[in-house]
Write a protein that holds these residues in place. Structure first.
Motif, PDB file in Angstrom:
ATOM      1  N   VAL A 198       2.456   1.618  -3.460  1.00 24.52           N
ATOM      2  CA  VAL A 198       1.489   2.017  -4.492  1.00 24.52           C
ATOM      3  C   VAL A 198       1.104   3.489  -4.338  1.00 24.52           C
ATOM      4  O   VAL A 198       0.977   4.230  -5.331  1.00 24.52           O
ATOM      5  N   GLN A 199       0.911   3.921  -3.092  1.00 24.66           N
ATOM      6  CA  GLN A 199       0.524   5.332  -2.861  1.00 24.66           C
ATOM      7  C   GLN A 199       1.585   6.299  -3.393  1.00 24.66           C
ATOM      8  O   GLN A 199       1.264   7.394  -3.846  1.00 24.66           O
ATOM      9  N   GLN A 200       2.849   5.869  -3.339  1.00 28.61           N
ATOM     10  CA  GLN A 200       3.934   6.720  -3.833  1.00 28.61           C
ATOM     11  C   GLN A 200       4.312   6.395  -5.278  1.00 28.61           C
ATOM     12  O   GLN A 200       5.324   6.890  -5.783  1.00 28.61           O
ATOM     13  N   GLN A 201       3.528   5.505  -5.890  1.00 28.55           N
ATOM     14  CA  GLN A 201       3.743   5.113  -7.295  1.00 28.55           C
ATOM     15  C   GLN A 201       5.143   4.557  -7.527  1.00 28.55           C
ATOM     16  O   GLN A 201       5.790   4.853  -8.533  1.00 28.55           O
ATOM     17  N   LEU A 202       5.581   3.724  -6.610  1.00 30.59           N
ATOM     18  CA  LEU A 202       6.869   3.039  -6.776  1.00 30.59           C
ATOM     19  C   LEU A 202       6.602   1.722  -7.500  1.00 30.59           C
ATOM     20  O   LEU A 202       6.721   0.631  -6.951  1.00 30.59           O
ATOM     21  N   TRP A 203       6.230   1.839  -8.746  1.00 30.88           N
ATOM     22  CA  TRP A 203       5.693   0.675  -9.456  1.00 30.88           C
ATOM     23  C   TRP A 203       6.708  -0.449  -9.625  1.00 30.88           C
ATOM     24  O   TRP A 203       6.373  -1.628  -9.424  1.00 30.88           O
ATOM     25  N   THR A 260       0.833  -1.209   0.000  1.00 30.47           N
ATOM     26  CA  THR A 260       0.000   0.000   0.000  1.00 30.47           C
ATOM     27  C   THR A 260       0.864   1.255   0.000  1.00 30.47           C
ATOM     28  O   THR A 260       0.605   2.204  -0.758  1.00 30.47           O
TER      29      THR A 260
END
Length: 479
Positions: free
Chosen positions: A396-401, A393
């Motif tokens: 994902v929130q920080q877009q560390l894909w 989570t």
């Protein structure tokens, strides 16, 4: 120093006193049982003292320490882990030829070093805590001196740790040269604005080498498997929990103080280390038939997962890291507790073949190990599931894909070798046990009961994680 500052340091003074008490008990030729019980009570006092002083926090003890919620959470985690390690140590060393009494002095000194790391806000206290921890570990790893692999593991750790200390000191010197301070907050004030010189970035990079070694992150992981295998099983549990919790705590505090996430180069390097640790740790564990080596490689991957939550440098990331360390500590203590209980006087129960048909011989031990492995794999209804969920989570929130995708894929890979061990537990048929231990039945019962409680905690956290998460959040707000 004020009364409240002294009160805030009470748990750490009790930790320091524990080693002195053990020395006095040895001087008066007290038995192993007396030392064990006294040490256990001292650790309980430390936990009680930390709870007692909670309302007086945070307190700064300038210039070296700050006792706040972060320090309280991680110190509590460390001391609770040592309570379990101490219990495992009794039944492990009681049957061996080495005198186990001095072992507890080293154990408590190492614990004090790790606890000092959690409240460090200065390079001097950081270095003292790290050295206190490392020097204790040299002796603890090689404590069973009649074993060749123990001496080899101790020597290997000694050489690499000495090299690491040199790196750490050199990195600190470069940062000091650039900022003129060794205090975390003062360093942050000097570099405000994010425009820093090459020396500062280089210094931070070299310090990360030392931190990477202590956490066994790729590419500084080469010691992990040999040391895990060569060390006595309770010491392996100590390294996997107490040592790494202390180091990660000081890493968190330092990164928050200087706002490390504002430096794209540093974040990129840490992201690469996280990805490499997740991939290489899991791949190296795939073919392992030695449980301790498998857990060593697994730990490399797990601390790669932790770095994914560390990358954002925000409140949610710190909470995810704290919860993950809590569940990981319980899990690894349960797994290595089983290794300790099943070990014989001659050797540790580290080969996978020793676990074949364990369910039919010792169903409770097999159940504990199964739940621990499922938790490490992140299976739902175990604590490991929510630990990974919070990490994902945050990422994902920080877009560390990329790190998140690698985390998911490598977790699937990890599932294979955890399930391989579980299938071994149920393989074979009922046979007579060859590992009957009759010494000190009370301590065996206490150990079995503790392992069962750890298993229940893993299941409870896998269903009701909210209470633990809320407690961590409340403590972390004390700053």
């Amino acid at each position: 120093m004020t009364e409240y500052q002294l009160l805030a340091l009470l748990p750490f003074m009790l930790l320091a006193a524990a080693s002195i008490v053990v020395i006095l008990l040895i001087a008066f030729r007290q038995q192993h049982t007396v030392i064990q019980v006294t040490g256990f009570l001292m650790m309980c006092l430390v936990v009680g003292a930390m709870w007692y002083v909670r309302d007086t926090l945070p307190r700064e003890i300038l210039p070296l320490f700050v006792v706040d919620g972060l320090g309280a959470v991680y110190t509590g985690l460390i001391v609770c882990s040592v309570l379990v390690v101490g219990l495992l140590s009794f039944i492990y060393f009681e049957e061996r030829e080495e005198n186990p009494k001095e072992y507890y002095i080293l154990l408590f000194l190492g614990t004090l070093g790790a606890a000092v790391l959690t409240i460090s806000r200065h390079f001097i206290s950081l270095f003292i805590g790290l050295e206190l921890l490392s020097v204790s570990l040299y002796a603890l790893i090689a404590y069973l001196r009649n074993r060749n692999n123990a001496i080899e593991a101790g020597m290997k750790y000694l050489v690499l740790a000495a090299l690491t200390s040199a790196f750490l000191l050199f990195g600190m010197a470069l940062v000091y040269m650039e900022t003129g301070s060794m205090e975390f907050t003062a360093i942050a004030q000097k570099i405000v604005g994010g425009e820093s010189a090459v020396l500062f970035i280089l210094g931070i990079g070299i310090m990360m080498v030392a931190i990477g070694f202590k956490l066994a992150l790729v590419p500084f992981h080469l010691w992990a498997a040999d040391v895990y295998q060569g060390a006595p099983a309770p010491v392996t549990a100590f390294i996997a929990t107490v040592s790494k919790i202390g180091v990660f705590a000081v890493l968190l505090r330092f990164a928050q103080a200087i706002q490390l996430h504002q430096y794209p180069i540093a974040m990129t390097v840490i992201a690469v280390i996280a990805i490499a640790s997740m991939i290489i740790g899991n791949l190296l564990a795939l073919q392992q038939k030695n449980i301790k080596r498998l857990l060593a490689y697994s730990s490399i991957a797990h601390f790669g997962y932790l770095l994914v939550a560390f990358l954002p440098g925000n409140k949610a990331g710190t909470e995810a890291v704290s919860f993950y360390l809590l569940t990981y500590s319980i899990t690894i203590l349960a797994a290595l507790g089983i290794v300790t209980v099943l070990s014989t006087r001659q050797k540790d129960a580290e080969e996978l073949a020793a676990y074949q048909g364990l369910f039919w011989r010792k169903p409770v031990m097999a159940a504990v190990l199964t739940i621990a492995l499922l938790s490490l794999a992140g299976i739902p209804l175990t604590a490991g599931f929510f630990a990974k969920f919070f990490i994902l989570t945050t990422g994902v929130q920080q877009q560390l894909w990329l790190p998140v995708i690698v985390l998911v894929l490598t977790s699937v890979v990890g599932l294979y070798y955890y399930l391989r061990i579980i299938s071994t537990l149920f393989a074979g048929s009922l046979s007579a046990s060859t590992n009957e231990k009759t010494l000190h039945p009370f301590f065996y019962f206490a150990t079995y009961a503790t392992l069962t409680v750890l298993m229940c905690l893993l299941l409870w956290l896998g269903v009701f994680p909210r209470i633990a998460v809320k407690s961590i959040q409340d403590f972390l707000l004390i700053r």
